[in-house]
Design a protein around this motif. Structure first.
Motif, PDB file in Angstrom:
ATOM      1  N   ALA A 154     -30.486 -20.200  37.640  1.00 43.46           N
ATOM      2  CA  ALA A 154     -31.089 -21.403  38.236  1.00 43.46           C
ATOM      3  C   ALA A 154     -32.505 -21.608  37.697  1.00 43.46           C
ATOM      4  O   ALA A 154     -32.913 -22.742  37.416  1.00 43.46           O
ATOM      5  CB  ALA A 154     -31.102 -21.296  39.754  1.00 43.46           C
ATOM      6  N   ALA A 155     -33.263 -20.520  37.531  1.00 48.05           N
ATOM      7  CA  ALA A 155     -34.605 -20.626  36.945  1.00 48.05           C
ATOM      8  C   ALA A 155     -34.527 -21.128  35.509  1.00 48.05           C
ATOM      9  O   ALA A 155     -35.313 -21.990  35.096  1.00 48.05           O
ATOM     10  CB  ALA A 155     -35.307 -19.271  37.002  1.00 48.05           C
TER      11      ALA A 155
ATOM     12  N   ILE B 226     -35.636 -30.299  21.567  1.00 50.26           N
ATOM     13  CA  ILE B 226     -34.380 -30.140  22.319  1.00 50.26           C
ATOM     14  C   ILE B 226     -33.627 -28.896  21.844  1.00 50.26           C
ATOM     15  O   ILE B 226     -33.083 -28.145  22.656  1.00 50.26           O
ATOM     16  CB  ILE B 226     -33.507 -31.407  22.190  1.00 50.26           C
ATOM     17  N   VAL B 227     -33.626 -28.665  20.541  1.00 51.46           N
ATOM     18  CA  VAL B 227     -32.973 -27.465  20.004  1.00 51.46           C
ATOM     19  C   VAL B 227     -33.643 -26.208  20.550  1.00 51.46           C
ATOM     20  O   VAL B 227     -32.973 -25.257  20.971  1.00 51.46           O
ATOM     21  CB  VAL B 227     -32.988 -27.481  18.461  1.00 51.46           C
TER      22      VAL B 227
ATOM     23  N   PHE C 143     -32.578 -21.743  26.804  1.00 48.58           N
ATOM     24  CA  PHE C 143     -31.635 -21.764  27.914  1.00 48.58           C
ATOM     25  C   PHE C 143     -30.448 -20.845  27.631  1.00 48.58           C
ATOM     26  O   PHE C 143     -30.020 -20.075  28.489  1.00 48.58           O
ATOM     27  CB  PHE C 143     -31.155 -23.198  28.175  1.00 48.58           C
ATOM     28  N   SER C 144     -29.944 -20.876  26.410  1.00 48.87           N
ATOM     29  CA  SER C 144     -28.820 -20.018  26.030  1.00 48.87           C
ATOM     30  C   SER C 144     -29.202 -18.541  26.058  1.00 48.87           C
ATOM     31  O   SER C 144     -28.416 -17.695  26.479  1.00 48.87           O
ATOM     32  CB  SER C 144     -28.320 -20.377  24.631  1.00 48.87           C
TER      33      SER C 144
ATOM     34  N   TYR D 108     -35.028 -25.665  31.652  1.00 44.47           N
ATOM     35  CA  TYR D 108     -34.364 -26.518  30.663  1.00 44.47           C
ATOM     36  C   TYR D 108     -34.446 -27.995  31.058  1.00 44.47           C
ATOM     37  O   TYR D 108     -34.834 -28.839  30.251  1.00 44.47           O
ATOM     38  CB  TYR D 108     -32.913 -26.072  30.520  1.00 44.47           C
ATOM     39  N   VAL D 109     -34.111 -28.293  32.293  1.00 41.63           N
ATOM     40  CA  VAL D 109     -34.097 -29.687  32.750  1.00 41.63           C
ATOM     41  C   VAL D 109     -35.503 -30.275  32.765  1.00 41.63           C
ATOM     42  O   VAL D 109     -35.713 -31.404  32.310  1.00 41.63           O
ATOM     43  CB  VAL D 109     -33.417 -29.791  34.142  1.00 41.63           C
ATOM     44  N   THR D 110     -36.479 -29.527  33.275  1.00 42.85           N
ATOM     45  CA  THR D 110     -37.848 -30.061  33.290  1.00 42.85           C
ATOM     46  C   THR D 110     -38.385 -30.215  31.869  1.00 42.85           C
ATOM     47  O   THR D 110     -39.157 -31.140  31.602  1.00 42.85           O
ATOM     48  CB  THR D 110     -38.799 -29.181  34.124  1.00 42.85           C
TER      49      THR D 110
END
Length: 149
Positions: free
Chosen positions: A21-22, A56-57, A63-64, A27-29
């Motif tokens: 979730a963190a 974005i990359v 994130f990955s 990632y979203v922010t």
């Protein structure tokens, strides 16, 4: 590596959920503030090719990468991953006072959205250090969690 046997303790599952979730929040922010992330990445990693696409990359790669220690801990009961997560999470939580000072200097105020990621990370770290989690990891994940309840 062998997959850990038996059910995972609830604390290990909560760790995985909070940690991911963190990462998702970050990632979203980051995607919502691409221009600011691009400037930040340009300052941290000097390269004249930073643009929205490369930002974005980079966000997607980070994130990955967050999935790796979760998989190591949740699936393989890795104590090495436990210590890596501990060190990097503590470093992030220690950074919170400096983050507060930066936000106040920028005039952003103490907005809750900036503290959600460190709070989720601290919660994940807390779950990882609970006695049930530590006992499960010490047994290489081969002991039934019900034995420790």
């Amino acid at each position: 590596m062998t997959i850990a046997r038996g059910p995972r303790p609830l604390s290990i599952t909560l760790f995985a959920l909070l940690f991911l979730a963190a990462a998702l929040h970050s990632y979203v922010t980051g995607l919502q503030n691409l221009d600011l992330k691009q400037i930040a990445y340009s300052a941290i990693f000097p390269w004249d090719g930073w643009n929205r696409d490369w930002t974005i990359v980079a966000l997607s790669a980070l994130f990955s990468i967050a999935f790796i220690p979760v998989i190591w801990i949740y699936l393989f009961a890795s104590r090495i991953a436990f210590w890596l997560v501990t060190v990097f999470s503590v470093l992030q939580v220690i950074n919170v006072p400096f983050m507060i000072a930066s936000l106040l200097a920028m005039g952003e105020g103490l907005m809750l959205r900036y503290f959600l990621e460190p709070a989720l990370t601290a919660g994940a770290l807390f779950c990882l250090w609970l006695p049930l989690s530590r006992a499960w990891l010490r047994q290489d994940g081969g002991v039934d969690a019900a034995e420790f309840e």
